[in-house]
Design a protein around this motif. Structure first.
Motif: not given
Length: 640
Positions: A334-338, A385-387
């Protein structure tokens, strides 16, 4: 009571009329019945009486009513007073046992009043709510209104002025609901209560007759007898409604047990086919209602029922499994997709004037399934892990290339097929209005049938492997857009879509977009980028239209050559950012710099103007200034 004839109510506009069939029905009156099973039911009368009574004693009252109406012989047998013990046994078979039949009613009439929903006046089978066990009547809504009226109105029409308090207690009020707080022994009915009109008039007539004879003792005995009967019938109404509530609760509990057993049996059989409980539709799924309806029914699961619902259940479970896999993939990343969606949105909105190719990029839900986007999304093992923006910048070139190959080219080919099919239908002199939807479906089929080689077999997905889930999503997407390069002539599609008649209307997803009418191919893809999260060839709302009348007038208003293409007009629109102005209207009502807006202005604001020509008699049309220094010179230079 049997001699009282109720009135049939007038339904007016709310009357349910039976549909009259135009098919001729054969008159079979007097002819012997035909059929394979004719007469087999009558063999039940050939068994000994003791055996027949034993069989009938295990039925319920409603079953006996249906059996009695099967034939005249069965009716004569079951309606006989000798069969009263059978009806009593049928009442005791219910859970809880049904109260005893009241005095003055036969057992079949008692069963019909309680279990059948037929109006006693008109025979309509929708008398489910308007009934009174005290008055022993059941009506539909219209007949209830015609036969059950307030006591004050009935007394006034009968010409009664005295002894009203006595008359209103001579018969029970007809309540179509449970009377709460009824106390045995107290009669306080008044003119506000409603009564069954035929019975009320009959009781009043008998009361007046005895009163006119002048026998006070006989009158007192009549009143006392009627009051006692009124109390008994009101008590019976209360008791029977309490039983009805308990019986309904018991039946619901029994049906619930059967439905639970049926659901468990269905889930067990689905488990034998390889499906787990996690694969079943959840409460927020679009298939949850349909799936639950097939599972939870108050009837046992049989082989015939299973063979009927099995294909439907498998289809639902497979669709739900795919949806859950997609949701699991989104939830984990979810976080990387956002972050990916944010970077993609910034990228496609930045420098759109100098990079027209960004206008035709797909919607994010389509773009994220491209190989470069999926690889970037799952490039690390840790989903938290952040994109970074630098990582997204590194795939911009691949993003443009893959979008062109896997989205733009198939989309333009799909639109070109719409134009070709419309041309073929126009050549065959078929009505355009009836072939628009067919053209869309044919074009869609023409595109989706051109699959690429090497289509792999379906693999078993490992739920713990994110790469497998993502690979299945990507392979499904690639199968829907992959096609051989030699089967799609991109240059021919581009030339065809650049003609003046290659305009489209979007009505995808059931919505008519007012701003997406008479748009070019590029404008349609730009609209698709903002509004639809699926490729154009998966929708059925795109229609190809021909604006043969307004397009030449628009070309003349822009001072372009008559053979100018749509790309010439779009090039002029991109050459400046100023709002277009009309030489007659001075300013557009909508400042959008699109071909659709220009055509709308020409069509609605200047419908009577003729196209510009060299004839001295014709009136010059409007001139549209797009804010370019020399529109004609720019157009001619582009043509040269």
């Amino acid at each position: 009571m049997d001699s009282l004839q109720p009135k049939i109510g007038e339904r007016g506009t709310y009357r349910y009329r039976r549909h009259k069939s135009s098919k001729q029905v054969e008159n079979t009156k007097g002819k012997p019945p035909k059929g394979r099973n004719v007469g087999k039911l009558m063999q039940v009368l050939n068994v000994p009486v003791e055996v027949f009574l034993e069989i009938a004693s295990h039925l319920q009252p409603l079953d006996l009513l249906h059996l009695a109406r099967a034939s005249l012989e069965l009716r004569e047998t079951l309606m006989s007073r000798k069969m009263r013990s059978v009806w009593i046994a049928a009442r005791k078979n219910l859970d809880p046992p049904m109260p005893d039949c009241p005095e003055g009613m036969s057992e079949p009439a008692y069963a019909s009043l309680v279990f059948e929903a037929q109006c006693i006046a008109c025979g309509a089978g929708r008398a489910s709510w308007k009934y009174s066990y005290a008055a022993r009547v059941r009506f539909c809504g219209a007949c209830w209104k015609a036969n059950v009226r307030s006591g004050s109105k009935l007394a006034k029409e009968a010409g009664i002025k005295d002894d009203m308090s006595v008359l209103f207690n001579l018969l029970p009020a007809a309540h179509d609901y449970r009377v709460w707080g009824w106390q045995e022994g107290k009669l306080n009915q008044s003119g506000r209560n409603k009564f069954y009109e035929p019975e009320f008039l009959s009781v009043v007539e008998r009361y007046k007759k005895i009163q006119s004879e002048g026998e006070t003792k006989a009158l007192q005995e009549f009143v006392a007898q009627r009051n006692a009967e009124t109390r008994a019938r009101l008590d019976f109404d209360s008791t029977l409604r309490d039983w009805q509530t308990a019986h309904s609760a018991a039946k619901d509990a029994q049906d619930g047990e059967v439905a639970t057993e049926r659901a468990a049996a269905i889930k067990q059989r689905l488990g034998e086919l390889g499906y787990k409980s996690e694969d079943f539709p959840r409460w927020n799924s679009e298939w949850h209602t349909e799936f639950r309806k097939m599972l939870h029914q108050p009837r046992p699961l049989t082989t015939k029922i299973w063979n009927t619902i099995c294909p439907k259940l498998i289809k639902i479970v497979e669709a739900e499994r795919s949806r859950q896999q997609e949701e699991a993939f989104k939830a984990k990343w979810r976080s990387r997709l956002t972050a990916l969606e944010t970077y993609y949105g910034v990228y496609r909105r930045k420098d759109r004037a100098s990079h027209p190719e960004k206008r035709t990029l797909p919607h994010f839900e389509v773009a994220r399934k491209l190989p470069c986007m999926t690889s970037l999304l799952t490039a690390v093992e840790n989903s938290m892990e952040d994109l970074t923006e630098e990582q997204f910048t590194a795939i911009e070139a691949a993003l443009l290339q893959e979008s062109e190959e896997k989205y733009c080219i198939p989309a333009k080919h799909f639109l070109a097929e719409l134009v070709r099919n419309s041309a073929v239908q126009a050549g065959n002199a078929q009505p355009a209005t009836s072939s628009k939807a067919k053209a869309s479906k044919k074009a869609k089929a023409a595109v989706t049938k051109r699959k690429g080689k090497g289509k792999g077999k379906k693999r078993v997905v490992d739920e713990d492997s994110d790469s497998d889930v993502d690979s299945d999503v990507d392979s499904e997407y690639e199968r829907s857009v992959d096609r051989k390069a030699e089967e799609v002539d991109g240059h021919a599609d581009t030339v065809l879509l650049d003609t003046q008649t290659s305009l489209f209307v979007c009505r995808a997803s059931g919505f008519c977009h007012s701003g997406c009418t008479n748009v070019t191919c590029n404008e349609l893809l730009e609209h698709w980028q903002d509004c639809h999260g699926f490729p154009p060839w998966e929708g059925q709302g795109i229609i190809q239209v021909s604006s043969s009348e307004d397009m030449p007038r628009l070309v003349a208003a822009l001072r372009l050559p008559p053979d100018a293409t749509l790309s010439d007009i779009e090039e002029l629109l991109r050459a400046s950012s100023a709002a277009p102005q009309c030489s007659i209207c001075n300013r557009f009502t909508r400042p959008d710099r699109t071909v659709s807006n220009l055509l709308r202005h020409i069509s609605y604001c200047h419908p009577s103007r003729q196209p510009h020509s060299a004839s001295a008699d014709s009136k010059p049309g409007p001139f549209i200034d797009l804010g370019v220094v020399s529109s004609a010179k720019a157009a001619s230079s582009s043509k040269g």
